[in-house]
Design an enzyme around this catalytic site. Structure first.
Site, PDB file in Angstrom:
ATOM      1  N   LYS A 175     -25.079  17.697  26.783  1.00  0.00           N
ATOM      2  CA  LYS A 175     -26.128  18.217  26.072  1.00  0.00           C
ATOM      3  C   LYS A 175     -25.599  19.865  25.579  1.00  0.00           C
ATOM      4  O   LYS A 175     -25.405  20.543  26.471  1.00  0.00           O
ATOM      5  CB  LYS A 175     -27.163  18.505  26.499  1.00  0.00           C
ATOM      6  CG  LYS A 175     -28.672  18.715  25.667  1.00  0.00           C
ATOM      7  CD  LYS A 175     -28.438  19.759  24.600  1.00  0.00           C
ATOM      8  CE  LYS A 175     -29.045  20.962  25.240  1.00  0.00           C
ATOM      9  NZ  LYS A 175     -29.109  22.201  24.211  1.00  0.00           N
ATOM     10  N   GLU A 250     -22.874  27.416  36.740  1.00  0.00           N
ATOM     11  CA  GLU A 250     -21.907  28.790  36.638  1.00  0.00           C
ATOM     12  C   GLU A 250     -22.649  29.587  35.571  1.00  0.00           C
ATOM     13  O   GLU A 250     -23.248  29.146  34.503  1.00  0.00           O
ATOM     14  CB  GLU A 250     -20.876  28.462  36.172  1.00  0.00           C
ATOM     15  CG  GLU A 250     -20.091  27.643  37.173  1.00  0.00           C
ATOM     16  CD  GLU A 250     -19.420  28.512  38.447  1.00  0.00           C
ATOM     17  OE1 GLU A 250     -19.830  29.645  38.584  1.00  0.00           O
ATOM     18  OE2 GLU A 250     -19.386  27.850  39.303  1.00  0.00           O
ATOM     19  N   CYS A 284     -18.866  35.140  30.115  1.00  0.00           N
ATOM     20  CA  CYS A 284     -19.235  35.465  31.405  1.00  0.00           C
ATOM     21  C   CYS A 284     -18.467  36.122  32.102  1.00  0.00           C
ATOM     22  O   CYS A 284     -18.886  36.932  33.168  1.00  0.00           O
ATOM     23  CB  CYS A 284     -19.808  34.283  31.955  1.00  0.00           C
ATOM     24  SG  CYS A 284     -18.375  33.025  32.044  1.00  0.00           S
ATOM     25  N   GLU A 383     -26.690  42.162  32.753  1.00  0.00           N
ATOM     26  CA  GLU A 383     -25.647  41.603  31.836  1.00  0.00           C
ATOM     27  C   GLU A 383     -25.868  41.599  30.403  1.00  0.00           C
ATOM     28  O   GLU A 383     -26.971  41.663  29.696  1.00  0.00           O
ATOM     29  CB  GLU A 383     -25.611  40.107  32.164  1.00  0.00           C
ATOM     30  CG  GLU A 383     -24.282  39.322  31.318  1.00  0.00           C
ATOM     31  CD  GLU A 383     -24.277  37.840  31.310  1.00  0.00           C
ATOM     32  OE1 GLU A 383     -23.137  37.455  31.536  1.00  0.00           O
ATOM     33  OE2 GLU A 383     -25.229  37.272  31.636  1.00  0.00           O
TER      34      GLU A 383
END
Length: 482
Positions: A175, A250, A284, A383
């Site tokens: 997906k 992750e 990331c 973040e």
């Protein structure tokens, strides 16, 4: 004309049972529609999982080098289409041509790598304690793997999940992120052309809350691999582990580069700029904190501001830094810039949307540098998925390590230093899954493990290299008394 894409289920390209579609647009020119995809349902996902479950044993029984041959041919097909796919990534995700081409090249290399690794899946032999006994291990696939991938590396991350899963004899259902699904579709076009047996690999596009959830919770799915936001990743982990599935996640990062008093300021500014502003900060592993010794602080701030202001922003086919992927991502970045200003950080470069004819309605933001940032500021702790750098001043190396570790994340970290002792101490003390010396936080080798600690990962299984094989296999020990 926009490209129309179907799902790939049981070896056939097919439309969603509900008949709906959605569009992706060019973040450099949101009026341009890039492609249409299937707005799939839970029923579509369940059909894909059932196909994968039927095909899995036959694929597992296929000799591993033969599986590798399919991956090798897939890599060759992707290589032949590299220019076309590079253009798609630039138009759909916003990367520059150089960044997109590098990512497509990475996907090709991953398929070649795991094609060769398929020859090494025979297990190991050990010495038995008793006479007339053979003691050895064999490696078996986990079964059916559900793979959920993000938009920021729309072909590389699917590749580093798909290739090891297939090499080791698993069947898969993928997906991809809806906002940039074209890279994953390109992989499936190549797999189909390479002759992959029907049902072994399936891709279903659509919303995570229906398609993703149906895959994660399906009783025939044995393993789930997810890359994406922490908020979603924790939900994925909880749902999958509740059913006893093998899971790897992750997630995000708040990645630091420590600049010591022994470092070359010019070198440090180059390293930090590459990590902070490459791929528009949408990685990331992007550097979002420069933690700088007080003796180098002022000179470093001046140097990194110069680097930021020299970056040419614009459409990815002609400029150094492209747009953010969507209006929502742009608004999130601009909101953090406002928060940082309110909290008292000093805006030294960027901080807004660039002006000029070439920007139009595109989702552009200037490379942004904040100085006088405190470790307690939100901009230093949360973040920010955009080209925004916080510069934090510290008195010594010990304080730098303490500040670097004092966040919830632990994905990638680097140090710029000419002191070997500091470099070794950094590796020993930093709380991160990836530690780099005199190098930017971004950029990964494909044949070594990748993953984080703390809230950057489930801390269960690593990806890439031999670790990628480990997640998709179960080792069985055999005692053969003759």
């Amino acid at each position: 004309m926009p490209t129309a894409n179907a799902n790939y289920v049981d070896g056939r390209w097919s439309e969603s049972t509900a008949g709906g579609t959605f569009e992706t647009t060019n973040p450099a020119d949101p009026a341009e529609t890039v492609a249409t995809y299937q707005q799939s349902t839970a029923e579509d996902a369940e059909t894909a999982v059932s196909a994968a479950a039927r095909a899995q044993q036959g694929w597992a029984d296929t000799p591993a080098p033969e599986r590798g041959a399919v991956l090798r041919e897939t890599a060759s097909i992707l290589a032949d289409r590299k220019g076309e796919i590079t253009e798609l990534l630039t138009r759909e995700e916003g990367k520059t041509h150089a960044e997109a081409g590098g990512e497509v090249g990475r996907a090709i290399d991953i398929f070649h790598y795991y094609a060769e690794k398929s020859r090494d899946l025979g297990g190991t032999a050990k010495a038995a304690s008793g006479a007339r006994t053979n003691l050895y291990t064999v490696v078996n696939p986990v079964g059916v793997a559900g793979l959920i991938t993000p938009w920021n590396y729309p072909i590389a991350i699917p590749a580093w999940k798909i290739a090891p899963a297939l090499a080791t004899g698993n069947s898969i259902v993928v997906k991809p992120a809806s906002i940039a699904a074209g890279g994953a579709i390109a992989i499936f076009e190549a797999l189909d052309e390479a002759g992959l047996p029907d049902g072994v690999a399936n891709v279903v596009t659509g919303p995570g809350r229906t398609v993703g959830d149906a895959i994660i919770t399906h009783e025939d799915v044995d393993a789930v691999s997810f890359t994406g936001s922490g908020e979603v990743g924790h939900l994925v982990y909880d749902k999958a582990t509740d059913d006893g599935k093998r899971v790897q996640t992750e997630l995000g990062g708040k990645n630091p580069t420590v600049v010591t008093d022994s470092a070359s300021v010019a070198e440090a500014a180059d390293v930090v700029a590459a990590g902070a502003f490459g791929v528009t900060g949408q990685a990331c592993t992007a550097c979002s904190r420069a933690i700088v010794h007080t003796d180098a602080y002022d000179a470093f701030v001046d140097a990194i501001v110069d680097r930021a202001e020299a970056i040419e922003v614009g459409p990815g086919d002609a400029y150094e830094m492209g747009p953010q992927v969507s209006e929502a991502e742009l608004e999130g970045t601009l909101e953090y810039i406002d928060v940082a200003t309110t909290e008292g950080a000093s805006l030294r470069a960027g901080g807004g949307r660039p002006e000029g004819d070439r920007f139009g309605e595109g989702y552009y933001v200037e490379p942004t540098v904040f100085a006088d940032v405190e470790p307690s500021h939100r901009i230093a702790r949360e973040e920010v998925f955009g080209p925004v750098l916080s510069v934090i001043e510290v008195e010594d190396f010990a304080e730098a390590i303490a500040v670097a570790n004092d966040v919830e994340y632990g994905l990638s970290a680097s140090v710029v230093t000419d002191d070997h002792g500091e470099a070794r101490r950094f590796v020993d003390e930093i709380e991160a899954g990836v530690a780099k010396i005199n190098d930017e936080t971004t950029g990964l080798e494909l044949h070594v493990p990748f993953g984080g600690v703390k809230d950057s990962s489930s801390e269960t299984w690593r990806e890439q290299g031999d670790a990628g094989i480990g997640f998709y296999t179960i080792e069985r020990t055999v005692y053969d008394a003759y």
